[in-house]
Design a protein around this motif. Structure first.
Motif, PDB file in Angstrom:
ATOM      1  N   ILE A  59      -1.923   5.244 -11.322  1.00 48.01           N
ATOM      2  CA  ILE A  59      -1.173   4.148 -10.672  1.00 48.01           C
ATOM      3  C   ILE A  59      -0.388   3.374 -11.737  1.00 48.01           C
ATOM      4  O   ILE A  59       0.788   3.055 -11.542  1.00 48.01           O
ATOM      5  CB  ILE A  59      -2.141   3.212  -9.898  1.00 48.01           C
ATOM      6  CG1 ILE A  59      -2.887   3.969  -8.807  1.00 48.01           C
ATOM      7  CG2 ILE A  59      -1.396   1.998  -9.343  1.00 48.01           C
ATOM      8  CD1 ILE A  59      -2.156   4.254  -7.535  1.00 48.01           C
ATOM      9  N   ASP A  60      -1.028   3.099 -12.898  1.00 49.30           N
ATOM     10  CA  ASP A  60      -0.314   2.427 -14.017  1.00 49.30           C
ATOM     11  C   ASP A  60       0.935   3.231 -14.366  1.00 49.30           C
ATOM     12  O   ASP A  60       2.018   2.680 -14.530  1.00 49.30           O
ATOM     13  CB  ASP A  60      -1.191   2.387 -15.296  1.00 49.30           C
ATOM     14  CG  ASP A  60      -2.402   1.470 -15.153  1.00 49.30           C
ATOM     15  OD1 ASP A  60      -2.393   0.628 -14.234  1.00 49.30           O
ATOM     16  OD2 ASP A  60      -3.353   1.606 -15.959  1.00 49.30           O
ATOM     17  N   GLU A  67       8.249   5.074 -10.464  1.00 51.33           N
ATOM     18  CA  GLU A  67       8.117   5.992  -9.317  1.00 51.33           C
ATOM     19  C   GLU A  67       7.671   5.196  -8.090  1.00 51.33           C
ATOM     20  O   GLU A  67       7.783   5.660  -6.970  1.00 51.33           O
ATOM     21  CB  GLU A  67       7.078   7.085  -9.626  1.00 51.33           C
ATOM     22  CG  GLU A  67       7.578   8.146 -10.597  1.00 51.33           C
ATOM     23  CD  GLU A  67       8.624   9.091  -9.999  1.00 51.33           C
ATOM     24  OE1 GLU A  67       8.880   9.011  -8.785  1.00 51.33           O
ATOM     25  OE2 GLU A  67       9.188   9.890 -10.758  1.00 51.33           O
ATOM     26  N   ALA A  68       7.120   4.006  -8.325  1.00 51.97           N
ATOM     27  CA  ALA A  68       6.697   3.129  -7.221  1.00 51.97           C
ATOM     28  C   ALA A  68       6.926   1.685  -7.664  1.00 51.97           C
ATOM     29  O   ALA A  68       6.729   1.363  -8.839  1.00 51.97           O
ATOM     30  CB  ALA A  68       5.225   3.354  -6.905  1.00 51.97           C
ATOM     31  N   PRO A  69       7.350   0.803  -6.726  1.00 54.32           N
ATOM     32  CA  PRO A  69       7.635  -0.590  -7.114  1.00 54.32           C
ATOM     33  C   PRO A  69       6.368  -1.400  -7.424  1.00 54.32           C
ATOM     34  O   PRO A  69       6.418  -2.358  -8.176  1.00 54.32           O
ATOM     35  CB  PRO A  69       8.363  -1.152  -5.889  1.00 54.32           C
ATOM     36  CG  PRO A  69       7.961  -0.269  -4.749  1.00 54.32           C
ATOM     37  CD  PRO A  69       7.659   1.074  -5.321  1.00 54.32           C
ATOM     38  N   ASP A  70       5.247  -1.004  -6.817  1.00 58.02           N
ATOM     39  CA  ASP A  70       4.002  -1.765  -7.040  1.00 58.02           C
ATOM     40  C   ASP A  70       2.802  -0.849  -6.828  1.00 58.02           C
ATOM     41  O   ASP A  70       2.934   0.297  -6.380  1.00 58.02           O
ATOM     42  CB  ASP A  70       3.945  -2.966  -6.077  1.00 58.02           C
ATOM     43  CG  ASP A  70       4.180  -2.532  -4.632  1.00 58.02           C
ATOM     44  OD1 ASP A  70       3.400  -1.687  -4.146  1.00 58.02           O
ATOM     45  OD2 ASP A  70       5.143  -3.015  -4.004  1.00 58.02           O
ATOM     46  N   ARG A  71       1.617  -1.371  -7.143  1.00 57.48           N
ATOM     47  CA  ARG A  71       0.391  -0.558  -7.101  1.00 57.48           C
ATOM     48  C   ARG A  71       0.048  -0.101  -5.678  1.00 57.48           C
ATOM     49  O   ARG A  71      -0.388   1.030  -5.463  1.00 57.48           O
ATOM     50  CB  ARG A  71      -0.799  -1.323  -7.702  1.00 57.48           C
ATOM     51  CG  ARG A  71      -0.586  -1.722  -9.146  1.00 57.48           C
ATOM     52  CD  ARG A  71      -1.843  -2.320  -9.758  1.00 57.48           C
ATOM     53  NE  ARG A  71      -2.819  -1.282 -10.096  1.00 57.48           N
ATOM     54  CZ  ARG A  71      -2.798  -0.578 -11.228  1.00 57.48           C
ATOM     55  NH1 ARG A  71      -1.853  -0.788 -12.116  1.00 57.48           N
ATOM     56  NH2 ARG A  71      -3.726   0.350 -11.456  1.00 57.48           N
ATOM     57  N   ALA A  72       0.293  -0.980  -4.710  1.00 62.39           N
ATOM     58  CA  ALA A  72      -0.058  -0.638  -3.315  1.00 62.39           C
ATOM     59  C   ALA A  72       0.800   0.548  -2.834  1.00 62.39           C
ATOM     60  O   ALA A  72       0.289   1.490  -2.211  1.00 62.39           O
ATOM     61  CB  ALA A  72       0.150  -1.849  -2.412  1.00 62.39           C
ATOM     62  N   THR A  73       2.102   0.524  -3.165  1.00 57.79           N
ATOM     63  CA  THR A  73       2.988   1.631  -2.760  1.00 57.79           C
ATOM     64  C   THR A  73       2.575   2.916  -3.480  1.00 57.79           C
ATOM     65  O   THR A  73       2.565   3.998  -2.889  1.00 57.79           O
ATOM     66  CB  THR A  73       4.458   1.299  -3.096  1.00 57.79           C
ATOM     67  OG1 THR A  73       4.752   0.000  -2.576  1.00 57.79           O
ATOM     68  CG2 THR A  73       5.417   2.309  -2.505  1.00 57.79           C
ATOM     69  N   ALA A  74       2.228   2.781  -4.770  1.00 54.54           N
ATOM     70  CA  ALA A  74       1.802   3.952  -5.549  1.00 54.54           C
ATOM     71  C   ALA A  74       0.559   4.585  -4.919  1.00 54.54           C
ATOM     72  O   ALA A  74       0.468   5.813  -4.788  1.00 54.54           O
ATOM     73  CB  ALA A  74       1.522   3.548  -6.994  1.00 54.54           C
ATOM     74  N   ALA A  75      -0.383   3.752  -4.479  1.00 48.89           N
ATOM     75  CA  ALA A  75      -1.603   4.267  -3.836  1.00 48.89           C
ATOM     76  C   ALA A  75      -1.254   4.960  -2.519  1.00 48.89           C
ATOM     77  O   ALA A  75      -1.833   6.004  -2.185  1.00 48.89           O
ATOM     78  CB  ALA A  75      -2.594   3.127  -3.596  1.00 48.89           C
ATOM     79  N   LEU A 219       9.364  10.168  -0.250  1.00 47.36           N
ATOM     80  CA  LEU A 219       8.453  10.863   0.671  1.00 47.36           C
ATOM     81  C   LEU A 219       7.939   9.933   1.763  1.00 47.36           C
ATOM     82  O   LEU A 219       7.588  10.366   2.851  1.00 47.36           O
ATOM     83  CB  LEU A 219       7.249  11.440  -0.090  1.00 47.36           C
ATOM     84  CG  LEU A 219       7.567  12.511  -1.140  1.00 47.36           C
ATOM     85  CD1 LEU A 219       6.300  12.953  -1.833  1.00 47.36           C
ATOM     86  CD2 LEU A 219       8.264  13.709  -0.496  1.00 47.36           C
ATOM     87  N   LEU A 220       7.871   8.635   1.433  1.00 46.32           N
ATOM     88  CA  LEU A 220       7.343   7.688   2.426  1.00 46.32           C
ATOM     89  C   LEU A 220       8.426   7.203   3.378  1.00 46.32           C
ATOM     90  O   LEU A 220       8.140   6.586   4.383  1.00 46.32           O
ATOM     91  CB  LEU A 220       6.709   6.482   1.726  1.00 46.32           C
ATOM     92  CG  LEU A 220       5.463   6.783   0.884  1.00 46.32           C
ATOM     93  CD1 LEU A 220       4.931   5.511   0.270  1.00 46.32           C
ATOM     94  CD2 LEU A 220       4.377   7.444   1.723  1.00 46.32           C
ATOM     95  N   ASN A 221       9.657   7.479   3.028  1.00 47.36           N
ATOM     96  CA  ASN A 221      10.750   6.977   3.858  1.00 47.36           C
ATOM     97  C   ASN A 221      11.365   8.118   4.653  1.00 47.36           C
ATOM     98  O   ASN A 221      12.197   8.863   4.178  1.00 47.36           O
ATOM     99  CB  ASN A 221      11.797   6.319   2.949  1.00 47.36           C
ATOM    100  CG  ASN A 221      12.864   5.595   3.759  1.00 47.36           C
ATOM    101  OD1 ASN A 221      13.133   5.951   4.909  1.00 47.36           O
ATOM    102  ND2 ASN A 221      13.466   4.595   3.161  1.00 47.36           N
TER     103      ASN A 221
END
Length: 406
Positions: A59-60, A67-75, A219-221
């Motif tokens: 996640i870090d 690759e992700a704006p924040d930890r929650a999106t990365a998870a 992938l999430l969009n």
């Protein structure tokens, strides 16, 4: 009604395409994590788990590499990969991805990746795409149909000709069946999406650009995803330096042939000066593929005698209770190739393994019989065909082998 049927087929194709996009994105991420040394053997409670990553560290990495704006999106992204059977918790007990000090693994790294029919078709499509792109006189060209130009398109009949010439289909009927299957699975399509696949002059394209670098966040969009999927043209990201699918070509030096998927000029120097002696039979030639006769004579010079202690038949290997141990090994090619040589016909066997190579690290050993390459049964094929399957696939090769117990 016909309209309902068409929209249902289209929905299924979109879902399959999305699954394909997730697979490619997952594979690109896996190779980057191996390169960045985030995936390694780790000890936990007196046990060593090979090829793992720590969720929190990943996640870090995702956040720091944007690759992700924040930890929650990365998870959420990793959960998406988990739902698509790309990664799993090392003990397979946790269905939810947690941003914690837990060990996870890519299923490709431990041989638990599910090679369903759908996945096999997708991988076949990817392999054909890579071969067609690499072909010097590629049939993928800028062509026109009804006044509209389409990049990297091909007439249906030419693809079937190519399949026959390259022993990918045994007859035109089989070639047509394969192309229709690829169309049903959202891998190729008619350029204007008006026709099924025909052995004719109609133009078709690959719907998926396998070489394009995937952004995980896309992938999430789903809406972004849909815009992406109709694109079969080349984009600047094709040649992104970090893309694991970029095959760079450099001038051969002293007849060196190497599988070159490199990320910097430093690596390129290392490639052109690197040597693996007789093991060039499983490395890409810098001007395409090595002539098979030439590669086998170089092998014969260094390995004139078969390493097998006795002849083994396919029936013997498949017999219940036979004295063989089945293993699934994942070999991640480096700048010099994979580092092993196969010989023989039905079944092929490993004749030689370079001690410091990716094959040696993955557990490939001499006298192992090769049963499957990337989920495809190769028991009844000769070493040339098996070598070609390895060479024309992606950098990672999943081998199923049978090892003699004696």
């Amino acid at each position: 009604t016909n309209m309902e049927r068409t929209s249902s087929i289209r929905r299924k194709a979109m879902a399959r395409q999305h699954k394909g996009e997730v697979m490619i994105a997952g594979e690109q991420l896996r190779l980057r994590l191996h390169d960045g040394k985030l995936i390694k053997d780790r000890r936990y409670h007196l046990r060593t788990y090979p090829n793992c990553f720590v969720a929190q560290e990943l996640i870090d990495w995702l956040v720091s590499h944007k690759e992700a704006p924040d930890r929650a999106t990365a998870a959420c992204l990793m959960q998406h990969l988990m739902d698509h059977d790309i990664i799993h918790h090392v003990c397979d007990k946790r269905p939810v991805f947690k941003d914690a000090k837990l060990l996870y693994r890519f299923r490709k790294d431990d041989g638990t990746f599910p090679f369903s029919t759908e996945v096999k078709i997708f991988m076949r499509g990817q392999r054909l795409y890579e071969q067609l792109i690499a072909d010097k006189n590629s049939i993928l060209q800028l062509r026109e149909e009804h006044g509209v130009a389409y990049q990297r398109s091909f007439p249906g009949c030419q693809l079937i000709d190519w399949l026959l010439q390259n022993a990918e289909a045994e007859s035109r009927r089989r070639g047509l069946e394969l192309c229709r299957t690829l169309q049903e699975h959202g891998i190729i399509q008619h350029v204007a999406k008006k026709h099924d696949f025909f052995d004719s002059g109609l133009l078709y394209q690959f719907c998926i650009n396998f070489r394009r670098r995937r952004r995980l966040s896309a992938l999430l969009n789903e809406s972004e995803q849909e815009e992406d999927e109709g694109v079969a043209v080349s984009t600047p990201e094709d040649t992104h330096p970090e893309s694991p699918f970029v095959l760079r070509k450099s001038r051969p030096q002293e007849g060196n042939s190497a599988f070159q998927s490199v990320e910097s000029s430093k690596d390129l120097k290392q490639v052109t000066s690197g040597r693996r002696g007789s093991l060039n039979s499983l490395q890409l030639h810098s001007a395409g593929f090595p002539p098979l006769a030439q590669s086998s004579t170089s092998v014969a010079r260094c390995n004139p005698k078969s390493v097998l202690r006795r002849t083994v038949t396919c029936e013997e290997l498949l017999a219940p209770g036979a004295p063989f141990l089945k293993k699934v090994l994942t070999v991640i090619g480096d700048a010099l190739g994979w580092g092993f040589v196969v010989r023989g016909v039905a079944p092929c066997y490993v004749q030689a393994v370079d001690p410091g190579s990716p094959a040696a690290v993955a557990g490939v050993k001499v006298r192992q019989f090769v049963c499957q390459v990337n989920g495809q049964c190769v028991l009844y094929l000769d070493y040339r065909t098996v070598s070609r399957l390895v060479m024309t696939g992606t950098r990672t090769v999943v081998l199923e082998v049978m090892e003699p117990l004696e």
